[in-house]
Scaffold this motif. Structure first.
Motif, PDB file in Angstrom:
ATOM      1  N   UNK A  87      35.669  -6.350   8.292  1.00 27.56           N
ATOM      2  CA  UNK A  87      36.161  -5.783   9.556  1.00 27.56           C
ATOM      3  C   UNK A  87      37.669  -5.959   9.674  1.00 27.56           C
ATOM      4  N   UNK A  88      38.159  -7.148   9.295  1.00 31.79           N
ATOM      5  CA  UNK A  88      39.603  -7.394   9.337  1.00 31.79           C
ATOM      6  C   UNK A  88      40.337  -6.449   8.404  1.00 31.79           C
ATOM      7  N   UNK A  89      39.761  -6.195   7.228  1.00 25.50           N
ATOM      8  CA  UNK A  89      40.385  -5.290   6.255  1.00 25.50           C
ATOM      9  C   UNK A  89      40.463  -3.875   6.817  1.00 25.50           C
ATOM     10  N   UNK A  90      39.421  -3.454   7.518  1.00 23.57           N
ATOM     11  CA  UNK A  90      39.420  -2.117   8.111  1.00 23.57           C
ATOM     12  C   UNK A  90      40.588  -1.957   9.082  1.00 23.57           C
ATOM     13  N   UNK A  91      40.732  -2.903  10.009  1.00 25.37           N
ATOM     14  CA  UNK A  91      41.754  -2.766  11.052  1.00 25.37           C
ATOM     15  C   UNK A  91      43.160  -3.058  10.522  1.00 25.37           C
ATOM     16  N   UNK A  92      43.275  -3.950   9.544  1.00 23.08           N
ATOM     17  CA  UNK A  92      44.600  -4.201   8.958  1.00 23.08           C
ATOM     18  C   UNK A  92      45.117  -2.958   8.252  1.00 23.08           C
ATOM     19  N   UNK A  93      44.267  -2.309   7.479  1.00 22.65           N
ATOM     20  CA  UNK A  93      44.707  -1.098   6.791  1.00 22.65           C
ATOM     21  C   UNK A  93      44.836   0.085   7.750  1.00 22.65           C
ATOM     22  N   UNK A  94      44.109   0.061   8.865  1.00 28.04           N
ATOM     23  CA  UNK A  94      44.333   1.051   9.920  1.00 28.04           C
ATOM     24  C   UNK A  94      45.777   0.972  10.387  1.00 28.04           C
ATOM     25  N   UNK A  95      46.294  -0.240  10.576  1.00 28.13           N
ATOM     26  CA  UNK A  95      47.662  -0.432  11.055  1.00 28.13           C
ATOM     27  C   UNK A  95      48.684  -0.120   9.981  1.00 28.13           C
ATOM     28  N   UNK A  96      48.453  -0.629   8.769  1.00 21.35           N
ATOM     29  CA  UNK A  96      49.409  -0.400   7.675  1.00 21.35           C
ATOM     30  C   UNK A  96      49.557   1.095   7.408  1.00 21.35           C
ATOM     31  N   UNK A  97      48.454   1.768   7.211  1.00 24.02           N
ATOM     32  CA  UNK A  97      48.526   3.192   6.911  1.00 24.02           C
ATOM     33  C   UNK A  97      48.730   4.030   8.173  1.00 24.02           C
ATOM     34  N   UNK A  98      48.467   3.445   9.342  1.00 24.64           N
ATOM     35  CA  UNK A  98      48.834   4.132  10.577  1.00 24.64           C
ATOM     36  C   UNK A  98      50.340   4.286  10.669  1.00 24.64           C
ATOM     37  N   UNK A  99      51.057   3.199  10.383  1.00 23.49           N
ATOM     38  CA  UNK A  99      52.519   3.276  10.344  1.00 23.49           C
ATOM     39  C   UNK A  99      52.978   4.228   9.248  1.00 23.49           C
ATOM     40  N   UNK A 100      52.320   4.173   8.104  1.00 23.07           N
ATOM     41  CA  UNK A 100      52.682   5.052   6.986  1.00 23.07           C
ATOM     42  C   UNK A 100      52.419   6.521   7.302  1.00 23.07           C
ATOM     43  N   UNK A 101      51.447   6.800   8.145  1.00 27.74           N
ATOM     44  CA  UNK A 101      51.129   8.189   8.468  1.00 27.74           C
ATOM     45  C   UNK A 101      52.278   8.932   9.121  1.00 27.74           C
ATOM     46  N   UNK A 102      53.181   8.195   9.746  1.00 24.06           N
ATOM     47  CA  UNK A 102      54.361   8.787  10.384  1.00 24.06           C
ATOM     48  C   UNK A 102      55.431   9.141   9.358  1.00 24.06           C
ATOM     49  N   UNK A 103      55.421   8.447   8.213  1.00 26.55           N
ATOM     50  CA  UNK A 103      56.544   8.486   7.286  1.00 26.55           C
ATOM     51  C   UNK A 103      56.848   9.861   6.677  1.00 26.55           C
ATOM     52  N   UNK A 104      55.886  10.619   6.163  1.00 24.92           N
ATOM     53  CA  UNK A 104      56.264  11.900   5.545  1.00 24.92           C
ATOM     54  C   UNK A 104      57.081  12.794   6.471  1.00 24.92           C
ATOM     55  N   UNK A 105      56.629  12.962   7.712  1.00 26.69           N
ATOM     56  CA  UNK A 105      57.355  13.861   8.601  1.00 26.69           C
ATOM     57  C   UNK A 105      58.614  13.191   9.140  1.00 26.69           C
ATOM     58  N   UNK A 106      58.605  11.875   9.310  1.00 26.55           N
ATOM     59  CA  UNK A 106      59.802  11.148   9.759  1.00 26.55           C
ATOM     60  C   UNK A 106      60.929  11.322   8.734  1.00 26.55           C
TER      61      UNK A 106
END
Length: 539
Positions: free
Chosen positions: A378-397
């Motif tokens: 469960x911790x891995x799910x939410x940690x990677x949600x945050x890591x790749x959530x931040x990364x999801x902004x990067x291509x268009x940023x």
């Protein structure tokens, strides 16, 4: 000579309005600010614009079939780029046994890929901005096929390192090209959502690599090698897909400006070089910032992921099935996070979204690295949600901050130079982790990798928050040449206007002879203006 319609179009160009396209510069919000005013605005500019939240289904319907085709081929290529990268991360122990080396020695194969990616991003990024997105993309994938097969046939550690170094060059050229191919033609309203989806090709590739590693590694007499041989197959289909597509419309606009300038006696290559000089002169500080920002983001992803399977098996004593389940769930969280946060970054802003995800990700580090039971899933799910959530902004940023004429080069090179800075992430964590031994299990040495990952990632999150806070943002920037201040400085308003109209007239089916007639009208009017100017000065 040109028709009346063409003459009137040229007249409109000189008046600053061409076929309905008002020629204006598109400066970022911080343009013209003094350093003091800029620094003072870093907190106030974080206030979310809070635009109405659109219906994502409505956004998806706004995308045309051609735009979906571009996005699809870019997404699949980026997915397979990630798959190929993680084939080493998921087989570290197997590779170590084959080559008679330690796990730390094998992680140098990961480090070399990250180090040499910047070479590929420079070579292929410049090629894509000068000659088009299509053929550099295809060459990238051809090299993927050759070098992935080569890795699978390596018989010595030196051959393995050489293949991975060359593979890094090939892989380095893909990211910027994929981002430009996927995003630059999309409707403005869809960019946040599609940026998040595109970036999750990375997590999807990791998920596929995890699943196929479980099915192909050590299930035959060839050990880890079938995973690499299999990795060489899908790029063949990616190449065929890209061959059927043309260049993006945004690139064609830039190429049209260069060719229009050529009719006035300035070569395409010269215009391209002038664009590069203007970009460096006007944006060198921004380019430096982007590299530093991407170093933090790459430390974030590689620091949280590359050594994590080793931690699960070595420190937590997880079985192969438990590791697979944990990695699959983590990557499902990553894909969901990137898509959701990318979508909402269009509402809350790019910087605000990154900072919020970094804060939450930092708070989740303790369970992510210290819970030794299956509850860590469960911790891995939410940690990677945050890591790749931040990364999801990067291509268009990155796309919104990059100079238009060098968008592929800047996006790819800033990303890959960030990779270069962070290339030793797994090696650093592995080396430091071996200073904190645990009781061995049989003949296997065990280490407290979780402690090192936790402290390392805490520092990384803090760094990313600070860099994002002090950095710029250009939400909803327009990508067309009519709004590109750099191109305007190099080519001039008249050439940009004529290039836009040239594209429109080509769409109307006018011949090259008609287009050259219009260019002749422009040259005659330029001569007349110069004569008038000289006469005025003489008087």
């Amino acid at each position: 000579m040109a028709t009346d319609m063409e003459k009137s179009s040229v007249d409109a160009a000189h008046n600053g309005n061409h076929g309905g396209h008002f020629i204006e510069q598109d400066h970022p919000p911080h343009h013209g600010m003094s350093p003091a005013k800029y620094i003072a605005s870093r907190f106030s500019s974080l206030k979310p614009p809070m635009t109405p939240v659109p219906n994502p289904i409505t956004l998806l319907r706004m995308i045309s079939g051609r735009q979906w085709a571009f996005f699809g081929v870019a997404f699949i290529a980026w997915t397979w780029d990630a798959f190929d990268f993680f084939t080493v991360s998921l087989t570290v122990s197997d590779l170590a046994k084959t080559f008679g080396r330690s796990n730390t020695d094998i992680t140098w194969g990961i480090t070399l890929v990250l180090m040499f990616r910047s070479v590929g991003s420079i070579i292929f990024g410049i090629a894509a901005d000068r000659y088009g997105r299509k053929w550099p993309f295809i060459v990238n994938n051809i090299l993927f096929i050759i070098l992935e097969l080569g890795t699978g046939f390596c018989s010595t550690y030196s051959q393995f390192l050489a293949c991975r170094a060359l593979f890094g060059i090939a892989m380095g050229g893909l990211y910027g090209n994929a981002a430009a191919t996927a995003l630059e033609d999309l409707p403005e309203e869809t960019r946040g959502l599609m940026s998040g989806i595109l970036q999750q090709g990375y997590a999807f590739g990791y998920l596929l690599a995890t699943a196929f590693a479980r099915g192909l590694v050590n299930t035959t007499s060839h050990g880890w090698r079938p995973l690499f041989w299999f990795g060489a197959g899908p790029p063949v289909l990616i190449i065929l897909w890209r061959l059927m597509l043309p260049e993006t419309q945004t690139y064609q606009q830039h190429e049209s400006v260069r060719r229009t300038a050529q009719t006035g006696g300035q070569s395409v290559s010269k215009t391209f070089l002038l664009e590069g000089k203007v970009a460096l002169r006007r944006h060198w500080l921004l380019l430096t910032y982007l590299v530093l920002l991407m170093a933090g983001f790459n430390f974030m992803s590689h620091g949280s992921q590359d050594l994590y399977p080793t931690m699960l098996t070595n420190q937590f004593n997880f079985t192969a099935n438990q590791v697979t389940v944990t990695q699959v769930v983590a990557n499902l969280g990553a894909m969901l996070g990137g898509t959701v946060v990318g979508f909402y970054s269009q509402v809350f802003g790019r910087r605000f979204s990154i900072i919020v995800m970094s804060i939450i990700g930092g708070a989740l580090l303790y369970p992510y690295t210290f819970v030794t039971s299956e509850a860590v899933i469960a911790a891995a799910f939410f940690e990677q949600f945050c890591v790749q959530g931040a990364w999801g902004v990067i291509p268009i940023h990155l796309m919104e901050l990059s100079p238009g004429a060098f968008r592929t080069f800047v996006v790819g090179t800033s990303y890959q130079l960030g990779n270069l800075v962070s290339s030793a992430s797994s090696t650093i964590e592995s080396t430091i982790g071996e200073r904190f031994p645990l009781p061995p299990k049989g003949t296997t040495r065990r280490y407290k990798y979780g402690n090192v990952i936790c402290i390392f990632m805490g520092c990384v999150f803090a760094y990313v928050i600070i860099l994002t806070l002090i950095g710029p943002e250009h939400l909803r920037r327009k990508f067309d040449v009519a709004h590109d201040a750099d191109v305007r400085e190099v080519a001039g308003e008249d050439i940009i206007a004529e290039a836009i109209h040239r594209r429109e007239r080509m769409g109307m089916g006018l011949s090259d002879e008609d287009l050259e007639d219009a260019a002749e009208v422009r040259r005659e009017r330029e001569v007349a203006r110069e004569r008038e100017k000289a006469t005025t000065q003489h008087l």
